[in-house]
Design an enzyme around this catalytic site. Structure first.
Site, PDB file in Angstrom:
ATOM      1  CE  LYS A   6      83.228 -59.349   9.445  1.00  0.00           C
ATOM      2  NZ  LYS A   6      83.926 -59.864   8.235  1.00  0.00           N
TER       3      LYS A   6
ATOM      4  CG  ASP B 215      84.111 -55.034   9.095  1.00  0.00           C
ATOM      5  OD1 ASP B 215      83.759 -54.616   7.982  1.00  0.00           O
ATOM      6  OD2 ASP B 215      84.779 -56.073   9.260  1.00  0.00           O
TER       7      ASP B 215
END
Length: 284
Positions: free
Chosen positions: A13, A138
């Site tokens: 990401k 996350d």
């Protein structure tokens, strides 16, 4: 004969921006960011076993399997769902460790999603998201699999559809300790809160950059090298950083100009995780 269910992706990401809005009473920081998915992608293969052991092959050299987020994710799901089976996880790492690209979190999310299918737990996504948050702030965005506007400590997610630029990503080869970055931050003046409209108008930046530059000069050098090609941003707390481009050709030309001064690769930001596509395929 071991039967493997192969090819479960765990993408990296980026944080298109990162605002640190203040410190909460529990010691964590209030954040604001926007997540998208990029390459490289780790690969996980799973072999369900009759005994309840959870084991791992591959992964990061030197990392104790007991500390591996994928192993912890499997055991968390096993306990929560009352699963009597076990699994061997074969992990092929491609995402740089400590690079701000969420590799460990993504591995954990893919493990939760895959084993929910392979162990036939049939848990709703809301339950997987709860387990994901217990593993790390996350992890939920990787379970959800959609680009997201995030607040709180990063766990309050709102799916968004934003531009998907070509990127030139640089890896200075530095593993940054996120906890050390936040401990070093002196929030005498909290960062300004943004709206999506602010982001679309070009309000970006990363409030951790100045601290990361001080702690890791090599990251600062990578930011400067990439910054010669255009606006550069740190992903998370680094050490990886990236430049955005309107086309693959423009990104490729920038990579040629950078040369071998820092390790780089080209990829495109995506609003959809490849994990969702793998989930739609019958396991094999």
């Amino acid at each position: 004969m071991t039967r493997w269910c192969s090819g479960w992706p765990a993408p990296a990401k980026i944080n298109r921006f990162l605002r640190v809005l203040g410190r909460r009473s529990d010691g964590y920081h209030q954040l604001q960011t926007l997540f998208q998915f990029i390459e490289p992608t780790d690969q996980l293969d799973f072999a369900v076993t009759a005994d309840p052991m959870v084991t791992r092959e591959g992964g990061l050299p030197g990392l104790d399997p007991e500390a591996d987020l994928a192993v912890r994710a499997a055991r968390s799901l096993q306990r929560f769902a009352g699963v009597e089976q076990g699994v061997c996880i074969r992990l092929t790492k491609r995402i740089p460790a400590g690079g701000g690209l969420g590799g460990g979190s993504s591995d954990a999310a893919t493990t939760l999603v895959a084993l929910n299918r392979l162990w036939e737990c049939r848990l709703p996504r809301s339950s997987l998201m709860k387990l994901a948050l217990e593993l790390g702030a996350d992890v939920p965005v990787f379970v959800a699999g959609e680009a997201a506007w995030a607040e709180g400590v990063g766990e309050e997610l709102r799916p968004v559809t934003v531009d998907e630029p070509w990127l030139l990503v640089a890896d200075p080869g530095v593993a940054v300790d996120t906890g050390a970055v936040f401990r070093a931050m002196k929030l005498t003046r909290p960062g300004a809160q943004l709206t999506i409209r602010d982001f679309e108008a070009g309000a970006v930046g990363n409030d951790c950059e100045s601290v990361v530059r001080q702690l890791h000069p090599a990251v600062g050098e990578a930011l400067d090298v990439l910054g010669e090609q255009g606006p550069v941003a740190l992903s998370g707390t680094g050490g990886c950083c990236f430049c955005r481009f309107d086309s693959r050709q423009a990104a490729s030309e920038a990579a040629e100009r950078v040369g071998n001064r820092v390790v780089t690769w080209l990829c495109r930001a995506s609003n959809r995780s490849p994990l969702l596509d793998r989930l739609s395929v019958v396991p094999s």
